[in-house]
Design a protein around this motif. Structure first.
Motif, short mmCIF file in Angstrom:
data_model
loop_
_atom_site.label_atom_id
_atom_site.label_comp_id
_atom_site.label_asym_id
_atom_site.label_seq_id
_atom_site.Cartn_x
_atom_site.Cartn_y
_atom_site.Cartn_z
N GLN A 12 -54.08 -35.05 -21.33
CA GLN A 12 -53.79 -35.39 -19.94
C GLN A 12 -52.67 -34.51 -19.37
O GLN A 12 -52.76 -34.03 -18.23
N ALA A 13 -51.64 -34.28 -20.20
CA ALA A 13 -50.53 -33.43 -19.75
C ALA A 13 -51.00 -32.00 -19.48
O ALA A 13 -50.62 -31.38 -18.48
N THR A 14 -51.87 -31.49 -20.37
CA THR A 14 -52.41 -30.13 -20.20
C THR A 14 -53.27 -30.04 -18.95
O THR A 14 -53.16 -29.08 -18.17
N ALA A 21 -51.04 -26.03 -11.48
CA ALA A 21 -51.00 -24.57 -11.42
C ALA A 21 -52.08 -24.03 -10.47
O ALA A 21 -51.83 -23.11 -9.68
N SER A 22 -53.28 -24.62 -10.54
CA SER A 22 -54.38 -24.19 -9.66
C SER A 22 -54.05 -24.46 -8.20
O SER A 22 -54.28 -23.61 -7.33
N ILE A 23 -53.49 -25.65 -7.92
CA ILE A 23 -53.10 -25.99 -6.55
C ILE A 23 -52.02 -25.04 -6.05
O ILE A 23 -52.06 -24.58 -4.89
N LEU A 28 -50.20 -20.52 -2.67
CA LEU A 28 -49.63 -19.19 -2.57
C LEU A 28 -50.57 -18.22 -1.87
O LEU A 28 -50.14 -17.37 -1.08
N PHE A 29 -51.87 -18.37 -2.14
CA PHE A 29 -52.86 -17.47 -1.52
C PHE A 29 -53.04 -17.79 -0.04
O PHE A 29 -52.98 -16.89 0.82
N LEU A 30 -53.23 -19.07 0.28
CA LEU A 30 -53.48 -19.45 1.68
C LEU A 30 -52.22 -19.30 2.54
O LEU A 30 -52.32 -19.02 3.74
N GLY A 31 -51.06 -19.50 1.93
CA GLY A 31 -49.82 -19.43 2.70
C GLY A 31 -49.10 -18.10 2.61
O GLY A 31 -47.91 -18.01 2.95
N ARG A 32 -49.81 -17.04 2.19
CA ARG A 32 -49.17 -15.74 1.97
C ARG A 32 -48.56 -15.15 3.25
O ARG A 32 -47.53 -14.46 3.19
#
Length: 352
Positions: A12-14, A21-23, A28-32
């Motif tokens: 569950q932790a992993t 990390a995916s979010i 980072l991509f959408l808000g660049r």
């Protein structure tokens, strides 16, 4: 042996870590368009602080030379540098535009020469478009890109000004976040380590890049290449991109020399000269001056370059090393992420 509940907790932790990390990558991509100018604004602010610290080193204390005046002068120096570079850069672009017709004719001549000894009918391909139109369209595209860069520079400077106005309240906010004095001092130390690492990296890198681009400017001027400041500025900027920046900044002026001179001898001279200078600067001078201050694995630098370049493009390549350095410093301060910091580091040696 681990019981089933412990295994389930680890899974569950992993999974939660991967989801977070995916979010984060998506954000980072959408808000660049917002995040990148903010980061460059922070970098300019750090540079301003570095310039301001020089006033203290020469003995100008706050009693006779107030801190706000030091900040004002440091900011004015940065703004003046940006303005001067922008003015010279624009004049060089105008020079390239002025000779665009000549470049088009030389390009056609090169295609014909290549066609004479090639089994492929390159000239037939060239006839499908007008080389002058191609050069004009390329220059128009470059101008449009430059206009975008200029607008982004203005946004970066605005961010920097707002950060300066907030600077005086940073310590109070950190103290409010960490009321415990020991925790507060520890977090403040981490922030200072990050600032020192980034400013040292940018300072040393900028100095070496400035020397390299100045020598390159002299060589390009002697070679008679049009808009030498434009190419020298590109060499300066691409010096901050690990490994590939040297190749790009050496090949671009050399390729342009082929179009300008309609020959290859000048291009080879420029390529060899610029390549030699940047090889010496990057592989001999820089390692001796910088030493192990960055503490980042070369493999990690390459992977970081690819990752940040993928989500943020060219600005991500410029920022890949500073971001990785920050990650090593921050991760080394927490027990749960110290292993990641060791993997990212050059020799597995990190400060606790």
């Amino acid at each position: 042996m681990e019981n089933p509940s412990q295994k389930t907790a680890k899974i569950q932790a992993t999974s939660h870590t991967l989801i977070v990390a995916s979010i984060l990558v998506v954000i980072l991509f959408l808000g660049r368009s917002l995040i990148i100018p903010l980061i460059f604004g922070i970098i300019l602010w750090l540079m301003m602080r570095k310039i301001r610290s020089l006033f203290y080193r020469i003995g100008l204390k706050d009693k006779w030379f107030p801190k706000w005046l030091k900040t004002l002068l440091s900011t004015a120096i940065l703004f003046s540098l940006v303005w001067i570079i922008g003015m010279i850069f624009e004049s060089n672009i105008q020079e390239l535009i002025r000779y665009s017709d000549a470049y088009g004719k030389n390009f056609t001549r090169i295609m014909k020469d290549f066609d004479s000894f090639s089994s492929y009918k390159v000239e037939d391909i060239a006839k499908s478009f007008n080389s002058n139109d191609l050069i004009s369209k390329y220059i128009t595209s470059v101008i449009a890109s430059l206009q975008t860069i200029i607008s982004n520079v203005i946004i970066v400077l605005i961010y920097m000004l707002f950060i300066i106005t907030e600077e005086s309240s940073f310590k109070f906010k950190i103290r409010a976040l960490f009321p415990n004095r020991e925790t507060y001092n520890e977090r403040l130390l981490v922030i200072r380590r990050i600032e020192k690492a980034i400013t040292n990296y940018l300072g040393i890198k900028s100095l070496i890049a400035l020397i390299t681009s100045t020598i390159s400017y002299s060589i390009l001027t002697l070679a008679g290449l049009n808009a030498p400041f434009f190419w020298a500025l590109l060499i300066f900027m691409f010096s901050f991109i690990p490994f590939f920046g040297v190749l790009i900044s050496s090949f671009l002026p050399a390729l342009f020399a082929i179009i300008q001179f309609a020959g290859y001898s000048e291009s080879l001279i420029i390529l060899f000269s610029l390549g030699s200078i940047q090889f010496i600067a990057g592989n001999i001078i820089e390692p001796k001056i910088m030493g192990n201050t960055m503490n980042v694995s070369p493999l990690v630098v390459i992977l970081s370059l690819g990752f940040w370049g993928f989500i943020w493009g060219l600005p991500g390549m410029f920022l890949s090393v500073p971001i990785t350095v920050i990650m090593v410093i921050v991760f080394s301060k927490f027990k749960s992420t110290r292993g990641i910091a060791i993997i990212l580091s050059e020799r597995g040696e990190i400060e606790h």
